[in-house]
Scaffold this motif. Structure first.
Motif, PDB file in Angstrom:
ATOM      1  N   LEU A 166     -42.883   6.469 -45.117  1.00 44.79           N
ATOM      2  CA  LEU A 166     -41.957   5.225 -44.890  1.00 44.79           C
ATOM      3  C   LEU A 166     -41.062   4.972 -46.342  1.00 44.79           C
ATOM      4  CD1 LEU A 166     -43.875   2.725 -42.785  1.00 44.79           C
ATOM      5  CD2 LEU A 166     -41.721   4.012 -42.020  1.00 44.79           C
ATOM      6  N   GLU A 167     -42.075   5.479 -47.440  1.00 48.66           N
ATOM      7  CA  GLU A 167     -41.317   5.331 -48.513  1.00 48.66           C
ATOM      8  C   GLU A 167     -40.275   6.310 -48.815  1.00 48.66           C
ATOM      9  OE1 GLU A 167     -44.587   5.423 -51.200  1.00 48.66           O
ATOM     10  OE2 GLU A 167     -45.275   3.519 -51.014  1.00 48.66           O
ATOM     11  N   MET A 168     -40.552   7.486 -48.235  1.00 53.82           N
ATOM     12  CA  MET A 168     -39.768   8.605 -48.294  1.00 53.82           C
ATOM     13  C   MET A 168     -38.430   8.310 -47.574  1.00 53.82           C
ATOM     14  SD  MET A 168     -41.642  12.253 -48.894  1.00 53.82           S
ATOM     15  CE  MET A 168     -42.556  11.963 -47.291  1.00 53.82           C
ATOM     16  N   ALA A 186     -36.203   5.622 -49.355  1.00 54.70           N
ATOM     17  CA  ALA A 186     -35.610   5.948 -50.680  1.00 54.70           C
ATOM     18  C   ALA A 186     -34.706   7.196 -50.180  1.00 54.70           C
ATOM     19  CB  ALA A 186     -36.570   6.756 -51.544  1.00 54.70           C
ATOM     20  N   LEU A 187     -34.761   8.077 -49.475  1.00 51.64           N
ATOM     21  CA  LEU A 187     -34.210   9.097 -49.195  1.00 51.64           C
ATOM     22  C   LEU A 187     -32.958   9.087 -47.938  1.00 51.64           C
ATOM     23  CD1 LEU A 187     -36.635  12.160 -49.340  1.00 51.64           C
ATOM     24  CD2 LEU A 187     -35.248  11.000 -51.234  1.00 51.64           C
ATOM     25  N   LYS A 188     -33.129   8.021 -47.232  1.00 47.89           N
ATOM     26  CA  LYS A 188     -32.207   7.846 -46.144  1.00 47.89           C
ATOM     27  C   LYS A 188     -31.684   6.472 -46.000  1.00 47.89           C
ATOM     28  CE  LYS A 188     -31.310  11.544 -43.844  1.00 47.89           C
ATOM     29  NZ  LYS A 188     -29.902  11.838 -43.511  1.00 47.89           N
ATOM     30  N   LEU A 189     -32.586   5.562 -45.884  1.00 51.87           N
ATOM     31  CA  LEU A 189     -32.185   4.199 -45.446  1.00 51.87           C
ATOM     32  C   LEU A 189     -31.389   3.463 -46.597  1.00 51.87           C
ATOM     33  CD1 LEU A 189     -31.885   1.561 -43.722  1.00 51.87           C
ATOM     34  CD2 LEU A 189     -34.368   0.904 -44.254  1.00 51.87           C
ATOM     35  N   ARG A 190     -31.699   3.473 -47.923  1.00 52.94           N
ATOM     36  CA  ARG A 190     -31.106   3.144 -49.177  1.00 52.94           C
ATOM     37  C   ARG A 190     -29.585   4.028 -49.249  1.00 52.94           C
ATOM     38  NH1 ARG A 190     -34.183   4.225 -53.992  1.00 52.94           N
ATOM     39  NH2 ARG A 190     -35.162   1.670 -53.896  1.00 52.94           N
ATOM     40  N   LYS A 191     -29.612   5.137 -48.958  1.00 44.42           N
ATOM     41  CA  LYS A 191     -28.346   5.642 -49.057  1.00 44.42           C
ATOM     42  C   LYS A 191     -27.275   5.110 -47.891  1.00 44.42           C
ATOM     43  CE  LYS A 191     -29.645   9.755 -51.445  1.00 44.42           C
ATOM     44  NZ  LYS A 191     -30.013  11.253 -51.408  1.00 44.42           N
TER      45      LYS A 191
END
Length: 806
Positions: free
Chosen positions: A786-788, A791-796
């Motif tokens: 979930l951290e990945m 960081a890699l999808k949701l934040r962007k």
């Protein structure tokens, strides 16, 4: 009598092959008709009529039990990409299979989830696109977790989990040791509770408990804990077992039973009584969250009412439990929402506000901010995403300062509230509860596959990712109904729609959530009994509001607050009240009323929704207002219809329901989809016969024909007929109105009260708090995953949502 023989259940593929062999021509004709629609998606309401049309056109006898027709009834969608047609077949809630058939050769192929979604993506991407696609699969992380398999077990997660935990405790000494460690870990403000360090292992615990039980048997049941506190402390027992000898004895007896031969009911009862929850944080960032003068504002409706009713009831239950646990602790509940400097006549600019009806609960408002400063104005719930990470960081600082420590339970509400709750829970290591209220994916058909068509307005790529993140991060999920999780026999549930889906260009979800996961629990809310009570309760009736209500309903004045007049004041009133948006479908109710001369003859129609006193910033509300004006003019509704702007006074609204009941009227909830339906509960609690959508929660609240009526908002003529039938029957037999009114009240008292809700919620917090503790190592992998994802999808995706322009 012939002996019944049990036969093997045939697989879907076997049934398809057998049906094809028996009815090849009909199936070929049907598939040809489907193919003629061209590239696209067909839904069940399109598929079955196409099949039936074959028999009508050929004048063949209808095959009502035709195996292929039964299959079509369970098909949730057909993807047409000539010469192929792929079917998503829902065998039962939460159980799906996928096939495709070549129309030219009539050859069926089984498809995996990945293959089906890849085929579906060709609608958007075209064929031959073999680029690498990110696939999200959460199944490996929960494969070792226990899960039920029966449909009836969906939404009863805590019962299943208790059975599993009690069996695990019975067979596994390590788990029993984990229970000892769990009891040891309870502290509050540096004070030890339950057990102190004199108890070193399970053997010493059992010995101490037997000694304590024997000692308590010599005391009068009402003996206060303080009278024997020192004796207990010396043998290893601290406060938290109870406030009297009888309650302490009951707790000790339960624990001895668990240590000897654990059973699920005793375990749940014991865990529910352990002092665990003193500070609760509830997150609800969007809309205008305040206690007065906000209902009917954009994004401000049932969720606000839900929380403001939930919190006083929850506080009362916490105070009761803390007292019975023998503790001197003041609980706190903090509702965290957004601070709005431009508060437009509300208290939304006030940082801290005490909750009405509670002593230790407050609304804490934290602003949205960027590097440029604080955002002053309201923004839609679809536009909050770029602010959420900073907002959550600010909330973490504010609540730890306010509570002088961490909360014991974090409850999220709606998509962005659940995202914030997930990030806070992750940061603070606190048990998390998720309440979706409404997941948007089922409200907007095909909003996943055609996400690019929706993203500019709704930013669903971000919201659906946030929903997926939160539902997999949380410790337990509360829903108001079964339908919210897994739909019905014919409809897909809100959570179920997240099992497998694709957003082309972003990612493909091959396993997003499992509706059989024991984290799901149905806990239905109620209505505030101080505001909503039966119209027959004459002593409590708020008659001082009657002149205002009469003015609202019947005055001949037309202004920004009320438009059109009611000429015949003797007629019963059909009443509805909701936000004025597309899904709530208020204009749909007006239209079906307008088109029915008989209904217009029998009753008046009053609609409360939208606010014409100010210019709306909400695009959907603007469109619905335009449609409402058009209906009034086209069907000359003035004289039989009254359109009232949104009413902010909840207490007066309660009396408004009762006043409508005095007219022998009815409440209609015509939404295309309603996750729960608080207004349905409110109306029924006031004794007002209620007609509500069969799409969503109201179908479970109402027992059709007994405590109200189900209506299908997609079939306006049918709704009109049901209403006409009711009012005509009431004219001939007035006792029919009374029977439905009484049936509604009975249903509410049995199932929909905040006291039942609060007891259950705190029990869940105890059980899932223990489960979180004993399974913490198993959950580490999914946390990293979930951290990945974040960081890699949701934040962007969140950063891609445009910031509001002041």
């Amino acid at each position: 009598m012939p002996e019944r023989v049990l036969t093997r259940v045939h697989s879907l593929r076997e049934r398809l092959d057998a049906t094809l062999a028996a009815h090849r021509n009909e199936i070929l004709l049907f598939l040809s008709r489907i193919e003629s629609h061209g590239k696209g998606i067909l839904k069940p309401h399109q598929l079955v009529p196409e099949f039936e049309a074959i028999f009508e056109s050929d004048k063949k006898p209808k095959l009502q039990d035709h195996a292929f027709k039964q299959l079509l009834k369970t098909t949730q969608e057909a993807i047409v990409l000539p010469p192929w047609v792929a079917l998503a077949i829902r065998l039962r809630p939460g159980v799906w299979e996928y096939v495709r058939v070549n129309v030219n050769t009539l050859v069926f192929e089984d498809l995996t989830v990945q293959q089906y979604l890849q085929f579906k993506e060709e609608l958007v991407n075209g064929s031959g696109n073999e680029k690498f696609v990110l696939e999200l699969d959460f199944e490996p992380f929960t494969a070792s977790f226990p899960k039920p398999t029966l449909t009836k077990s969906i939404g009863n997660g805590v019962e299943f989990l208790n059975r599993h935990l009690s069996a695990k405790l019975f067979h596994d000494n390590e788990s029993m040791a984990a229970l000892l460690d769990f009891l040891r870990m309870h502290h509050y403000n540096g004070k030890t509770m339950m057990l102190n360090d004199r108890i070193e292992n399970l053997n010493s615990l059992q010995g101490v408990l037997r000694k304590a039980e024997e000692y308590l048997s010599t005391l009068p049941p009402e003996t206060l804990y303080s009278d024997f506190e020192q004796k207990f402390q010396e043998i290893g027992l601290e406060r938290g077992w109870g406030d009297t000898a009888s309650r302490v004895s009951e707790m000790i007896s339960m624990l001895l039973d668990i240590l000897e031969a654990p059973d699920s009911s005793t375990l749940e009862k014991f865990l529910g009584k352990i002092p665990m929850v003193f500070n609760v944080v509830i997150l609800s960032p969007h809309g205008y969250f305040a206690q007065e003068n906000v209902l009917g504002y954009p994004d401000t409706g049932g969720q606000v009412v839900y929380i403001l009713d939930q919190v006083p009831a929850l506080e009362r239950e916490m105070l009761k439990r803390i007292k019975e646990q023998g503790l001197d602790i003041t609980p706190r509940i903090i509702i965290v929402t957004r601070l709005l400097p431009d508060a437009v006549g509300t208290t939304c600019s006030q940082r801290l506000e005490k909750v009405f009806g509670a002593e230790h609960s407050h609304i804490l408002r934290v602003p949205f901010r960027t590097e440029k400063g604080i955002l002053r104005k309201w923004i839609s719930r679809f536009e909050v995403w770029p602010y959420m990470e900073t907002f959550t960081e600010d909330v973490a600082k504010e609540i730890t300062a306010e509570l002088q420590g961490k909360p014991d339970l974090i409850i999220g509400n709606y998509s962005e509230g659940n995202l914030a709750a997930s990030l806070l829970s992750h940061k603070l290591g606190v048990t998390q509860c998720t309440i979706a209220h409404a997941l948007e994916k089922t409200k907007y058909p095909d909003s996943d596959i055609y996400v690019k068509n929706f993203d500019d307005k709704y930013h669903f790529s971000c919201q659906f990712t946030a929903d997926l993140f939160a539902m997999n991060h949380t410790d337990f999920i509360i829903t108001s109904t079964f339908q919210e999780i897994a739909g019905s026999k014919d409809t897909v549930g809100q959570y179920e729609s997240h099992m497998a889906f694709t957003m082309p260009g972003l990612y493909r979800v091959v396993h997003g959530i499992d509706v059989f996961d024991p984290k799901f629990n149905i806990v239905s809310p109620g209505a505030d009994m101080n505001v909503y009570f039966p119209y027959t309760d004459e002593e409590k009736r708020l008659t001082s509001f009657h002149p205002e209500i009469e003015e609202l309903l019947y005055s001949n004045v037309e202004n920004d607050e009320h438009l059109c007049v009611l000429k015949d004041k003797k007629k019963p009133i059909i009443f509805t009240m909701a936000r004025l948006d597309r899904v709530k479908n208020l204009t749909g109710l007006v239209e079906l009323y307008a088109k029915s001369p008989k209904l217009r003859e029998l009753v008046n129609l009053v609609v409360v929704g939208g606010d014409r006193r100010k210019e709306s910033k909400d695009l959907e509300e603007q469109a619905e207002m335009k449609k409402m004006y058009s209906l009034i003019e086209t069907y000359e509704l003035n004289g039989q219809f009254r359109w009232i702007s949104s009413q902010m006074n909840r207490v007066r609204n309660g009396e408004l329901y009762r006043y409508i009941a005095d007219t022998r009227g009815a409440f209609v909830q015509p939404a295309f989809y309603e996750a729960f339906g608080l207004t349905v509960v409110e109306a029924m609690t006031c004794g007002l016969p209620t007609f509500a959508t069969l799409h969503g929660g109201p179908a479970e609240i109402i027992v059709d024909g007994i405590s109200g009526f189900h209506i299908d908002p997609y079939n306006g003529e049918s709704v009109a007929e049901i209403l006409i039938g009711f009012f005509e029957k009431c004219t001939k037999d007035p006792s029919h109105w009374e029977a439905i009114s009484t049936g509604g009240l009975k249903r509410i008292r049995e199932k929909y009260t905040w006291q039942i809700y609060s007891e259950r919620l705190l029990n869940l917090a105890g059980v899932y708090g223990f489960w979180k503790y004993v399974s913490k190592l198993d959950r580490l992998e999914i946390k990293r995953y979930l951290e990945m994802l974040y960081a890699l999808k949701l934040r962007k995706l969140a950063e891609a949502v445009p910031l509001a322009v002041e």
